[in-house]
Design a protein around this motif. Structure first.
Motif: not given
Length: 257
Positions: A205-213, A215-229
């Motif tokens: 989760r700490r690393l993901a803040k630096l990842l390119p998220l 794109s449309e395909k990255s939205r589910p990951l961004a959403k899941a990270l927000d849910l988790d936090e």
């Protein structure tokens, strides 16, 4: 009739009630589940089994449970405990949907934004070294038994077209994050049942803040990270938004007078 028998009857009645609610929401769940992921009937049966195993979920607001179920379906993650992708946790009378580290990894691969990904813990006895700065590196050769205490957690990733990235957390840093999390005090908290998995997820989760998220395909990951936090901080996840107009008027929160 003994108290145990009475409790068993009560749980069965609530499970039967949940089954009827899920059947009534079958069309909504079918529309939410991505095509070719899982049959709605199979998905519902997994949810029912999970709630039968953890009756505390049945004591939460029904709308929060259904909303968390829809969030899991929307992310196309399996709610099966053995898969480690998504969990339903009771918290202050509501159900929160929490992605596991395997679920985050699944979504990261689906995002088509990364070429490689790893989440690991380092135990006492492993060969481990890393360096930051202009020539960063990380090297880990596992040697320790699983019973040995955890010293570090780390996540590594290589974005498509980018350089290798990593984030290392000491066990003290992980514990500090756990101590700030209201979820750690829950009776069914994964911090209690699977500390290693939570440590790995915390590093990612700490690393993901630096990842390119972006794109449309990255939205589910961004959403899941927000849910988790949000779950980790005890904040509202707003899962009920997935129900839209289906939320009953009497189930919506009343405004303070």
């Amino acid at each position: 009739m003994s108290d145990q028998q009475t409790q068993a009857i009560s749980v069965k009645a609530r499970v039967d009630g949940l089954r009827k609610v899920l059947e009534a929401k079958m069309d909504t769940i079918a529309r939410t589940l991505p095509a070719q992921f899982m049959a709605p009937q199979r998905f519902n049966q997994i949810v029912i089994s999970l709630c039968a195993q953890n009756p505390y979920l049945l004591e939460c607001q029904p709308i929060s449970l259904i909303s968390a179920v829809l969030q899991c379906a929307a992310l196309a993650l399996s709610p099966e405990s053995s898969m480690g992708q998504f969990y339903f946790l009771p918290f202050k009378g509501k159900v929160q949907g929490v992605p596991g580290y395997k679920g985050l990894a699944n979504l990261a691969w689906r995002s088509d934004a990364i070429a490689s990904l790893s989440m690991q813990v380092v135990r006492n006895g492993d060969d481990f070294e890393y360096e930051l700065g202009s020539a960063p590196f990380i090297r880990h050769k596992p040697r320790a038994l699983l019973k040995e205490p955890i010293l570090f957690a780390y996540a590594t990733a290589k974005p498509i077209g980018g350089e290798n990235m990593f984030e290392v957390l000491t066990v003290e840093e992980v514990d500090a994050i756990m101590a700030r999390s209201p979820s750690a005090s829950r009776g069914f908290s994964p911090w209690k049942t699977d500390y290693a998995a939570m440590a790995k997820k915390t590093a990612f989760r700490r690393l993901a803040k630096l990842l390119p998220l972006a794109s449309e395909k990255s939205r589910p990951l961004a959403k899941a990270l927000d849910l988790d936090e949000r779950a980790d901080l005890g904040l509202n996840q707003h899962n009920e938004e997935l129900l839209g107009d289906e939320v009953e008027q009497d189930e919506q929160p009343k405004e303070d007078k």
